[in-house]
Motif scaffolding. Structure first.
Motif, mmCIF file in Angstrom:
data_model
loop_
_atom_site.group_PDB
_atom_site.id
_atom_site.type_symbol
_atom_site.label_atom_id
_atom_site.label_comp_id
_atom_site.label_asym_id
_atom_site.label_seq_id
_atom_site.Cartn_x
_atom_site.Cartn_y
_atom_site.Cartn_z
ATOM 1 N N TYR A 99 7.987 -10.003 -4.978
ATOM 2 C CA TYR A 99 8.242 -8.727 -5.898
ATOM 3 C C TYR A 99 9.690 -8.565 -5.154
ATOM 4 C CZ TYR A 99 3.536 -7.264 -6.540
ATOM 5 O OH TYR A 99 2.571 -7.556 -7.018
ATOM 6 N N ALA A 100 10.436 -9.652 -4.331
ATOM 7 C CA ALA A 100 11.445 -9.963 -3.834
ATOM 8 C C ALA A 100 13.152 -9.613 -5.044
ATOM 9 C CB ALA A 100 11.913 -11.033 -3.369
ATOM 10 N N ASP A 101 12.282 -9.791 -6.160
ATOM 11 C CA ASP A 101 13.902 -9.889 -7.193
ATOM 12 C C ASP A 101 13.069 -8.945 -8.049
ATOM 13 O OD1 ASP A 101 14.391 -12.113 -6.721
ATOM 14 O OD2 ASP A 101 13.753 -13.812 -8.258
ATOM 15 N N ASN A 102 12.646 -7.763 -7.664
ATOM 16 C CA ASN A 102 12.343 -6.660 -8.183
ATOM 17 C C ASN A 102 13.256 -5.570 -8.150
ATOM 18 O OD1 ASN A 102 10.373 -7.770 -9.422
ATOM 19 N ND2 ASN A 102 8.694 -6.208 -8.955
ATOM 20 N N HIS A 120 -1.637 -1.258 15.557
ATOM 21 C CA HIS A 120 -0.343 -0.580 15.159
ATOM 22 C C HIS A 120 0.108 -1.743 13.400
ATOM 23 C CE1 HIS A 120 0.584 -5.022 16.550
ATOM 24 N NE2 HIS A 120 1.328 -5.151 15.711
ATOM 25 N N GLY A 121 1.088 -1.203 12.724
ATOM 26 C CA GLY A 121 0.720 -1.796 11.294
ATOM 27 C C GLY A 121 1.833 -2.830 11.286
ATOM 28 N N VAL A 122 2.417 -3.896 10.621
ATOM 29 C CA VAL A 122 3.228 -4.595 10.665
ATOM 30 C C VAL A 122 3.944 -3.838 9.027
ATOM 31 C CG1 VAL A 122 4.682 -6.840 10.331
ATOM 32 C CG2 VAL A 122 2.610 -5.705 12.138
ATOM 33 N N ILE A 123 5.312 -3.516 8.526
ATOM 34 C CA ILE A 123 5.449 -3.242 7.590
ATOM 35 C C ILE A 123 6.347 -4.225 7.012
ATOM 36 C CG2 ILE A 123 7.030 -2.068 6.473
ATOM 37 C CD1 ILE A 123 6.850 0.245 7.987
ATOM 38 N N ARG A 124 5.814 -5.187 6.194
ATOM 39 C CA ARG A 124 6.572 -6.227 5.624
ATOM 40 C C ARG A 124 7.108 -5.495 3.765
ATOM 41 N NH1 ARG A 124 1.966 -7.985 7.706
ATOM 42 N NH2 ARG A 124 2.284 -10.236 9.101
ATOM 43 N N ALA A 184 9.014 -3.793 -3.506
ATOM 44 C CA ALA A 184 7.918 -3.604 -2.352
ATOM 45 C C ALA A 184 7.753 -3.406 -0.889
ATOM 46 C CB ALA A 184 6.602 -4.586 -2.983
ATOM 47 N N LEU A 185 6.716 -2.415 -0.435
ATOM 48 C CA LEU A 185 6.592 -2.244 0.529
ATOM 49 C C LEU A 185 5.060 -2.603 1.296
ATOM 50 C CD1 LEU A 185 7.470 0.162 3.271
ATOM 51 C CD2 LEU A 185 5.926 -0.844 3.225
ATOM 52 N N PHE A 186 4.270 -3.497 1.546
ATOM 53 C CA PHE A 186 2.956 -3.960 2.318
ATOM 54 C C PHE A 186 2.593 -3.671 3.554
ATOM 55 C CE2 PHE A 186 1.690 -7.240 -1.552
ATOM 56 C CZ PHE A 186 2.422 -6.178 -1.972
ATOM 57 N N MET A 187 2.188 -2.202 4.086
ATOM 58 C CA MET A 187 0.997 -2.367 5.099
ATOM 59 C C MET A 187 0.167 -2.584 5.635
ATOM 60 S SD MET A 187 2.734 0.151 8.233
ATOM 61 C CE MET A 187 1.867 2.116 6.999
#
Length: 186
Positions: A33-36, A118-122, A127-130
């Protein structure tokens, strides 16, 4: 011997086809989703007052709960705090406070009062995934479920969140949530 060779070739073909099929079933990564746009700037979106509205489905896809939430985010020295107050359709109330701390890889480490570890947020593009483990109340006790959050920024004010909840590798629930920034009237 020829029969054995044909069976081996057939078996290798089946294994290869199964492997290719599994690759086709893999879920998207956040980098796709980098280009969105619009860009999901974590500290910009989760700042100030927000509201959320959602549904929780069981593993069969039936909606079993509805909820609303008030959220308030603030940032200091690059570290964010997001307070969430949920009210469910049966009047149950839940409170969660997230702390989001940047790491050396350009991601965020997220902790909360009811998150195990903990969660890792990318984040990439819109977009954001965790992924994390959440301890939830269940039948007078608690249950630890794995959560795969996928958030997509739709515009400057709206994010849509889809989550899969699983236990022992099996999907046990699905959450859909719309988060909206509250814009103060000028």
């Amino acid at each position: 011997m020829a029969l054995l060779t044909r069976r081996m070739v057939w078996l290798k073909g089946v294994v290869f086809a199964s492997f290719i099929g599994l690759l086709g079933c893999s879920s998207p990564t956040v980098s796709e989703y980098a280009d969105n746009s619009p860009d999901f700037a974590l500290s910009q979106f989760f700042s100030g007052h927000l509201t959320a509205h959602g549904i929780l489905k069981n593993r069969s896809g039936k909606v079993i709960r509805y909820f609303d939430a008030d959220l308030h985010g603030q940032w200091q020295d690059g570290v964010g705090t997001l307070k969430e107050d949920f009210v469910f359709d049966d009047d149950e109330k839940q409170h969660r406070t997230w702390t989001m701390t940047p790491d050396e890889h350009g991601q965020y480490i997220a902790t909360a009062n009811d998150v195990i570890g903990h969660g890792v947020i990318r984040q990439a593009g819109n977009a954001l995934f965790m992924q994390y483990v959440l301890r939830v109340p269940y039948d007078g006790d608690t249950l630890d479920v794995s959560v795969d959050d996928r958030m997509y920024r739709v515009n400057d004010r709206v994010v849509i969140n889809e989550s899969v909840l699983s236990k022992f590798g099996f999907d046990v629930g699905y959450l859909t949530l719309v988060i909206e920034k509250v814009v103060d009237p000028e």
